[in-house]
Design a protein around this motif. Structure first.
Motif, short mmCIF file in Angstrom:
data_model
loop_
_atom_site.label_atom_id
_atom_site.label_comp_id
_atom_site.label_asym_id
_atom_site.label_seq_id
_atom_site.Cartn_x
_atom_site.Cartn_y
_atom_site.Cartn_z
N LEU A 72 -92.47 10.57 34.41
CA LEU A 72 -93.57 11.45 33.69
C LEU A 72 -94.87 10.99 34.05
CD1 LEU A 72 -92.00 12.04 30.09
CD2 LEU A 72 -91.75 13.59 31.97
N LEU A 73 -95.10 9.99 33.81
CA LEU A 73 -96.56 9.47 34.37
C LEU A 73 -96.77 9.90 35.98
CD1 LEU A 73 -96.86 5.89 32.39
CD2 LEU A 73 -97.96 8.31 31.92
N THR A 131 -98.05 14.27 34.17
CA THR A 131 -97.58 14.98 32.82
C THR A 131 -98.75 15.18 31.75
OG1 THR A 131 -95.33 14.74 33.29
CG2 THR A 131 -95.81 15.55 31.24
N ASP A 132 -99.24 16.30 31.57
CA ASP A 132 -100.04 16.26 30.42
C ASP A 132 -99.63 16.99 29.25
OD1 ASP A 132 -100.14 18.97 31.44
OD2 ASP A 132 -102.26 19.02 31.81
N PHE A 133 -98.25 17.41 29.27
CA PHE A 133 -97.60 18.14 28.11
C PHE A 133 -96.16 17.83 28.18
CE2 PHE A 133 -95.63 22.03 26.21
CZ PHE A 133 -95.94 21.68 24.88
N PHE A 134 -95.23 17.53 27.27
CA PHE A 134 -93.97 17.58 27.46
C PHE A 134 -93.30 18.26 26.47
CE2 PHE A 134 -90.04 14.58 27.16
CZ PHE A 134 -89.35 15.17 28.01
N PHE A 135 -92.16 18.92 26.65
CA PHE A 135 -91.58 19.75 25.78
C PHE A 135 -90.09 19.45 25.97
CE2 PHE A 135 -89.96 24.37 24.73
CZ PHE A 135 -89.56 23.85 23.27
N ALA A 136 -89.58 18.85 24.72
CA ALA A 136 -88.07 18.30 24.91
C ALA A 136 -87.53 18.36 23.52
CB ALA A 136 -88.29 16.99 25.45
N GLY A 137 -86.64 17.49 23.12
CA GLY A 137 -86.18 17.56 21.91
C GLY A 137 -85.28 16.04 21.66
N TRP A 138 -84.89 15.44 20.48
CA TRP A 138 -84.11 14.44 20.37
C TRP A 138 -82.67 14.58 20.86
CZ3 TRP A 138 -86.93 10.47 19.95
CH2 TRP A 138 -88.16 10.48 19.11
N ASN A 139 -82.28 13.89 21.74
CA ASN A 139 -80.84 14.13 22.40
C ASN A 139 -80.99 15.40 23.30
OD1 ASN A 139 -80.17 12.36 20.86
ND2 ASN A 139 -78.16 13.10 20.06
N TYR A 140 -82.17 15.90 23.42
CA TYR A 140 -82.49 16.96 24.44
C TYR A 140 -83.81 16.40 25.49
CZ TYR A 140 -80.46 20.96 21.61
OH TYR A 140 -79.59 21.64 21.16
N GLY A 141 -83.34 15.20 25.94
CA GLY A 141 -84.33 14.52 26.78
C GLY A 141 -85.37 13.42 26.20
N MET A 142 -85.06 13.15 24.92
CA MET A 142 -85.39 11.99 24.22
C MET A 142 -84.27 11.17 23.55
SD MET A 142 -89.35 13.28 23.13
CE MET A 142 -88.90 14.37 21.80
N HIS A 163 -100.17 20.66 33.90
CA HIS A 163 -99.02 19.68 34.48
C HIS A 163 -97.76 19.65 33.43
CE1 HIS A 163 -102.44 18.97 37.56
NE2 HIS A 163 -101.37 18.65 38.34
N ALA A 164 -97.61 20.42 32.75
CA ALA A 164 -96.43 20.46 32.02
C ALA A 164 -95.27 20.07 32.37
CB ALA A 164 -96.30 21.65 31.05
N VAL A 165 -94.21 19.44 31.80
CA VAL A 165 -92.85 19.10 32.06
C VAL A 165 -92.08 19.47 31.00
CG1 VAL A 165 -91.30 17.32 32.62
CG2 VAL A 165 -93.41 17.19 33.53
N ILE A 166 -90.99 20.50 31.19
CA ILE A 166 -90.22 21.07 30.25
C ILE A 166 -88.73 20.46 30.59
CG2 ILE A 166 -89.23 23.20 29.27
CD1 ILE A 166 -92.68 23.01 29.40
#
Length: 309
Positions: free
Chosen positions: A91-92, A96-107, A34-37
């Motif tokens: 996300l919860l 979600t069991d894995f999150f692919f993001a970045g600083w200022n790209y989702g976080m 259940h990844a979220v990208i």
């Protein structure tokens, strides 16, 4: 031994694994289901490995970019969980069991969605390497290794190591071919215009876009701006006198941005605008994604048409 049992044995040997994310170890206990990208560029990195069956959805697409038919086809029935940055609750709720993001790209630093807040919920995060400078990690001028390494890490997480390595090797071959064609050509001064009216928002020293322009036969006029993406000044654009201009297209075309640039009093005499030496580039071509390789090829032919293969 049946196929199911064989796969179980293989998975038992494959996990847990530990990857590096912004210089910190992250342990993956199982292949995510259940990844979220986040964002179109990272989604494309996932799609390149055909990870859709292991995804719960995406975030941060339609809040900024119009979905192209090609992107929508790859997305299929996967939902967009948040149009902009997701909340921890979203996300919860998505399991979600894995999150692919970045600083200022989702976080955001200090926000409610960070690798730490997600880890507290048992959710591992892979942070986009280009964004690590937002938390104080810089290693000089970025290179395509940022893309290559992230794609290979993604392959590790989902037991797609061989596929990721094959992708990366193909990308490297294409970049080498461009570099061989550009030998002996002088880099042209390039202004990358993303957005902004009072001040131009552009790529700086730590943006992978700066390296993409260089690999395409150009020199980013703001390669000394001490950030990855940030604001410069119109006075500096005029003084640095770009010979070519790239305009980021978020799916609605570049006519508005181009009209604004043409009407700006400080750019009236700019040779690139007078000669219409303008190239539209997509957001995912200028941020870390598989489209970076297309961008290098496209920019090289735009700046140095005589090198067209």
């Amino acid at each position: 031994m049946g196929l199911g049992a064989l796969l179980s044995v293989q998975n038992a040997f494959s996990y847990p694994i530990t990857i590096q994310s912004c210089g910190k170890p992250v342990t993956i206990t199982h292949r995510p289901t259940h990844a979220v990208i986040h964002d179109v560029n990272m989604a494309e990195m996932a799609f390149a490995l055909h990870l859709q069956p292991f995804m719960a959805g995406v975030t941060g697409i339609s809040g900024w970019n119009k979905r192209t038919p090609a992107f929508q086809k790859k997305l299929g029935a996967l939902p967009e969980i948040a149009t902009h940055y997701p909340t921890l609750e979203q996300l919860l709720n998505a399991g979600t069991d894995f999150f692919f993001a970045g600083w200022n790209y989702g976080m955001h630093v200090g926000g409610d969605v960070t690798p730490e807040t997600l880890a507290a919920q048992g959710i591992p995060t892979l942070v986009l390497s280009e964004s690590c400078m937002r938390v104080g990690q810089t290693s000089g001028r970025p290179t395509l290794d940022l893309l290559y390494d992230d794609e290979e890490r993604l392959g590790q997480v989902f037991d797609r190591t061989a596929e990721a390595q094959s992708l990366v090797e193909g990308w490297k071959n294409r970049v080498r071919a461009v570099q061989s064609r550009l030998v002996g050509h002088h880099p042209l001064r390039v202004f990358l215009y993303d957005s902004g009216r009072d001040r131009p928002f552009t790529a700086g020293k730590y943006a992978l876009a700066t390296e993409l322009i260089w690999l395409g036969g150009g020199q980013n006029i703001f390669s000394d701006l001490p950030t990855n993406w940030g604001s410069a000044s119109w006075e500096n654009v005029a003084v640095r006198d770009p010979e070519a201009i790239l305009i980021v297209d978020y799916g609605s075309g570049i006519s508005e941005s181009l009209a604004f640039l043409r009407s700006h009093p400080l750019l009236i005499e700019n040779a690139a605008l007078k000669a219409n030496r303008i190239l539209a580039v997509r957001y995912d071509e200028m941020t870390p994604s598989p489209a970076n390789i297309d961008a290098i090829e496209k920019i090289s032919v735009f700046l140095h048409p005589e090198t067209k293969p």
